[in-house]
Design a protein around this motif. Sequence first.
Motif, PDB file in Angstrom:
ATOM      1  N   GLY A 121      30.709  37.080  40.513  1.00  0.00           N
ATOM      2  CA  GLY A 121      29.687  36.054  40.717  1.00  0.00           C
ATOM      3  C   GLY A 121      28.803  35.878  39.496  1.00  0.00           C
ATOM      4  O   GLY A 121      29.270  35.809  38.356  1.00  0.00           O
ATOM      5  N   ASP A 143      36.363  37.092  38.309  1.00  0.00           N
ATOM      6  CA  ASP A 143      36.017  36.009  39.234  1.00  0.00           C
ATOM      7  C   ASP A 143      36.950  34.819  38.960  1.00  0.00           C
ATOM      8  O   ASP A 143      37.435  34.638  37.850  1.00  0.00           O
ATOM      9  CB  ASP A 143      34.553  35.585  39.060  1.00  0.00           C
ATOM     10  CG  ASP A 143      33.957  35.005  40.337  1.00  0.00           C
ATOM     11  OD1 ASP A 143      33.132  35.676  40.980  1.00  0.00           O
ATOM     12  OD2 ASP A 143      34.341  33.867  40.701  1.00  0.00           O
ATOM     13  N   MET A 144      37.169  34.018  39.991  1.00  0.00           N
ATOM     14  CA  MET A 144      38.085  32.873  39.830  1.00  0.00           C
ATOM     15  C   MET A 144      37.332  31.569  39.559  1.00  0.00           C
ATOM     16  O   MET A 144      37.960  30.545  39.285  1.00  0.00           O
ATOM     17  CB  MET A 144      38.913  32.700  41.105  1.00  0.00           C
ATOM     18  CG  MET A 144      38.120  32.273  42.316  1.00  0.00           C
ATOM     19  SD  MET A 144      39.206  32.011  43.726  1.00  0.00           S
ATOM     20  CE  MET A 144      38.000  31.558  44.984  1.00  0.00           C
ATOM     21  N   THR A 145      35.989  31.593  39.633  1.00  0.00           N
ATOM     22  CA  THR A 145      35.220  30.352  39.582  1.00  0.00           C
ATOM     23  C   THR A 145      34.575  30.194  38.204  1.00  0.00           C
ATOM     24  O   THR A 145      33.717  31.003  37.814  1.00  0.00           O
ATOM     25  CB  THR A 145      34.141  30.365  40.696  1.00  0.00           C
ATOM     26  OG1 THR A 145      34.784  30.583  41.944  1.00  0.00           O
ATOM     27  CG2 THR A 145      33.360  29.070  40.738  1.00  0.00           C
ATOM     28  N   LEU A 172      36.541  37.191  51.685  1.00  0.00           N
ATOM     29  CA  LEU A 172      36.869  35.815  51.296  1.00  0.00           C
ATOM     30  C   LEU A 172      38.322  35.672  50.853  1.00  0.00           C
ATOM     31  O   LEU A 172      38.780  34.561  50.573  1.00  0.00           O
ATOM     32  CB  LEU A 172      35.960  35.361  50.145  1.00  0.00           C
ATOM     33  CG  LEU A 172      34.477  35.176  50.487  1.00  0.00           C
ATOM     34  CD1 LEU A 172      33.659  34.990  49.203  1.00  0.00           C
ATOM     35  CD2 LEU A 172      34.271  33.994  51.413  1.00  0.00           C
ATOM     36  N   TYR A 182      31.449  28.272  45.796  1.00  0.00           N
ATOM     37  CA  TYR A 182      30.737  29.160  44.888  1.00  0.00           C
ATOM     38  C   TYR A 182      30.451  28.499  43.534  1.00  0.00           C
ATOM     39  O   TYR A 182      29.488  28.865  42.861  1.00  0.00           O
ATOM     40  CB  TYR A 182      31.440  30.521  44.811  1.00  0.00           C
ATOM     41  CG  TYR A 182      31.219  31.234  46.133  1.00  0.00           C
ATOM     42  CD1 TYR A 182      29.988  31.801  46.422  1.00  0.00           C
ATOM     43  CD2 TYR A 182      32.182  31.207  47.136  1.00  0.00           C
ATOM     44  CE1 TYR A 182      29.731  32.372  47.664  1.00  0.00           C
ATOM     45  CE2 TYR A 182      31.941  31.767  48.386  1.00  0.00           C
ATOM     46  CZ  TYR A 182      30.710  32.352  48.642  1.00  0.00           C
ATOM     47  OH  TYR A 182      30.444  32.886  49.869  1.00  0.00           O
ATOM     48  N   ILE A 230      25.333  40.210  38.759  1.00  0.00           N
ATOM     49  CA  ILE A 230      24.319  41.237  39.056  1.00  0.00           C
ATOM     50  C   ILE A 230      24.891  42.651  39.032  1.00  0.00           C
ATOM     51  O   ILE A 230      24.353  43.540  38.379  1.00  0.00           O
ATOM     52  CB  ILE A 230      23.587  40.914  40.393  1.00  0.00           C
ATOM     53  CG1 ILE A 230      22.421  41.884  40.604  1.00  0.00           C
ATOM     54  CG2 ILE A 230      24.528  40.898  41.588  1.00  0.00           C
ATOM     55  CD1 ILE A 230      21.409  41.417  41.653  1.00  0.00           C
ATOM     56  N   ASP A 231      26.019  42.871  39.693  1.00  0.00           N
ATOM     57  CA  ASP A 231      26.538  44.240  39.791  1.00  0.00           C
ATOM     58  C   ASP A 231      27.250  44.678  38.518  1.00  0.00           C
ATOM     59  O   ASP A 231      27.236  45.864  38.181  1.00  0.00           O
ATOM     60  CB  ASP A 231      27.478  44.363  40.998  1.00  0.00           C
ATOM     61  CG  ASP A 231      26.732  44.131  42.301  1.00  0.00           C
ATOM     62  OD1 ASP A 231      25.702  44.792  42.512  1.00  0.00           O
ATOM     63  OD2 ASP A 231      27.158  43.268  43.096  1.00  0.00           O
ATOM     64  N   ARG A 254      41.280  29.050  49.707  1.00  0.00           N
ATOM     65  CA  ARG A 254      40.812  29.597  48.427  1.00  0.00           C
ATOM     66  C   ARG A 254      40.105  28.510  47.615  1.00  0.00           C
ATOM     67  O   ARG A 254      39.074  28.746  46.990  1.00  0.00           O
ATOM     68  CB  ARG A 254      41.990  30.170  47.640  1.00  0.00           C
ATOM     69  CG  ARG A 254      41.526  30.813  46.344  1.00  0.00           C
ATOM     70  CD  ARG A 254      42.683  31.232  45.488  1.00  0.00           C
ATOM     71  NE  ARG A 254      43.233  32.502  45.909  1.00  0.00           N
ATOM     72  CZ  ARG A 254      44.381  32.996  45.423  1.00  0.00           C
ATOM     73  NH1 ARG A 254      45.082  32.318  44.548  1.00  0.00           N
ATOM     74  NH2 ARG A 254      44.818  34.176  45.831  1.00  0.00           N
ATOM     75  N   LEU A 292      24.594  36.999  45.715  1.00  0.00           N
ATOM     76  CA  LEU A 292      25.101  36.477  46.991  1.00  0.00           C
ATOM     77  C   LEU A 292      25.806  37.563  47.781  1.00  0.00           C
ATOM     78  O   LEU A 292      26.632  37.290  48.639  1.00  0.00           O
ATOM     79  CB  LEU A 292      26.086  35.331  46.718  1.00  0.00           C
ATOM     80  CG  LEU A 292      25.475  34.120  46.015  1.00  0.00           C
ATOM     81  CD1 LEU A 292      26.563  33.155  45.583  1.00  0.00           C
ATOM     82  CD2 LEU A 292      24.490  33.426  46.932  1.00  0.00           C
ATOM     83  N   GLY A 324      40.294  35.199  36.965  1.00  0.00           N
ATOM     84  CA  GLY A 324      41.511  35.502  37.711  1.00  0.00           C
ATOM     85  C   GLY A 324      41.189  35.712  39.165  1.00  0.00           C
ATOM     86  O   GLY A 324      40.038  35.577  39.585  1.00  0.00           O
ATOM     87  N   VAL A 325      42.235  36.035  39.924  1.00  0.00           N
ATOM     88  CA  VAL A 325      42.033  36.257  41.362  1.00  0.00           C
ATOM     89  C   VAL A 325      42.186  37.736  41.693  1.00  0.00           C
ATOM     90  O   VAL A 325      42.939  38.457  41.033  1.00  0.00           O
ATOM     91  CB  VAL A 325      43.008  35.396  42.217  1.00  0.00           C
ATOM     92  CG1 VAL A 325      42.662  33.925  42.081  1.00  0.00           C
ATOM     93  CG2 VAL A 325      44.451  35.671  41.866  1.00  0.00           C
ATOM     94  N   MET A 371      30.768  30.333  37.944  1.00  0.00           N
ATOM     95  CA  MET A 371      30.205  31.683  38.110  1.00  0.00           C
ATOM     96  C   MET A 371      30.419  32.503  36.841  1.00  0.00           C
ATOM     97  O   MET A 371      29.531  33.251  36.409  1.00  0.00           O
ATOM     98  CB  MET A 371      30.861  32.394  39.306  1.00  0.00           C
ATOM     99  CG  MET A 371      30.263  32.034  40.636  1.00  0.00           C
ATOM    100  SD  MET A 371      28.528  32.569  40.772  1.00  0.00           S
ATOM    101  CE  MET A 371      28.186  32.093  42.459  1.00  0.00           C
ATOM    102  N   VAL A 397      33.062  40.076  48.873  1.00  0.00           N
ATOM    103  CA  VAL A 397      34.115  39.215  48.326  1.00  0.00           C
ATOM    104  C   VAL A 397      35.443  39.406  49.060  1.00  0.00           C
ATOM    105  O   VAL A 397      36.161  38.429  49.314  1.00  0.00           O
ATOM    106  CB  VAL A 397      34.305  39.489  46.814  1.00  0.00           C
ATOM    107  CG1 VAL A 397      35.408  38.610  46.239  1.00  0.00           C
ATOM    108  CG2 VAL A 397      33.001  39.255  46.057  1.00  0.00           C
TER     109      VAL A 397
END
Length: 278
Positions: free
Chosen positions: A97, A119-121, A168, A16, A100-101, A9, A74, A145-146, A124, A165
């Motif tokens: 990410g 998202d966790m990053t 991943l 990312y 976009i969506d 992870r 992505l 969060g995850v 991003m 996703v």
Amino acid sequence: MASSGNELREEVRRRYAESARAVTGEGDGCGCGSGSCCADDSAATAIGSARFGEALYEAEQRGELPDAAVLASLGCGNPTAVADLHEGEVVLDLGSGGGIDVILSATRVGPTGTAFGLDMTDEMLALARHNAREAEAANVHLLKGVIEQIPLPAASVDVVISNCVINLSTDKAAVLTEIARVLVPGGRIGISDVVAEDGLSAAERAERGSFVGCIAGALSKGEYEAGLEAAGFERISVEVTHRVADGMHGAIIKAVKTHERDVRSQPAMLQQTAAGCC
Ligand SMILES: C[S@@+](CC[C@H](N)C(=O)[O-])C[C@H]1O[C@@H](n2cnc3c(N)ncnc32)[C@H](O)[C@@H]1O
């Protein structure tokens, strides 16, 4: 040697974060400029290196988006094209990410609806927040969060979408159970992901590409169907759309939540971390 779930992870998060920095021009040397370095495997060119995700959006949809959101795309499909969103609905994008969506969804559900991105990053999330501001999408809410532990209450979401996703995740059973938990009864999913042909072993998937490149961690079509059924979904379909590697495909996954089930009934494959990968 297989990595532990936490190490994998963290590797995904690092990769990312670097992709987000590449889009904002802060990257330090992946050399690909647009974040497309995420799919570094030769087998995965159809996913990232050729910016395949971006190509799946109609010109009209791309026109609704800030350039950086398109550049940061992505994904391996276009979940907003299959999710059939309606005014006033609450949508959740898992692994949002660069946004976009979630931005496209916000337009579809309108001012009376809500589009959550998870998202966790951090990098991003910062990029997606910037893009949502540029798009003036006031009904976008970005959460850190995850996807294995979604920070939203039970039965609070009408539609869950996700774009490349779930492959991943190191605990797919938890992801599918969490999706079922946050959906209202009758809630639905419209997910794009990479899937393997049934019969392709974990080792064979790993031969075709890395975990962070969205290949090694892909479920097979049958595993997806069984996992969704065990999590309480019905009307399940996993429809292959395009080849990404030998025996591996981009796919659209749809299902409707009709009842609750116990995670202990999840097939073993979904609870593995990364056998045979990397
Ligand atoms: C392949 S990118 C796809 C991004 C976006 N859906 C798109 O189509 O452009 C994967 C994204 O999922 C996020 N991600 C991966 N694993 C995650 C997890 N377990 N929990 C939350 N976010 C995750 C990454 O940080 C990254 O932003």
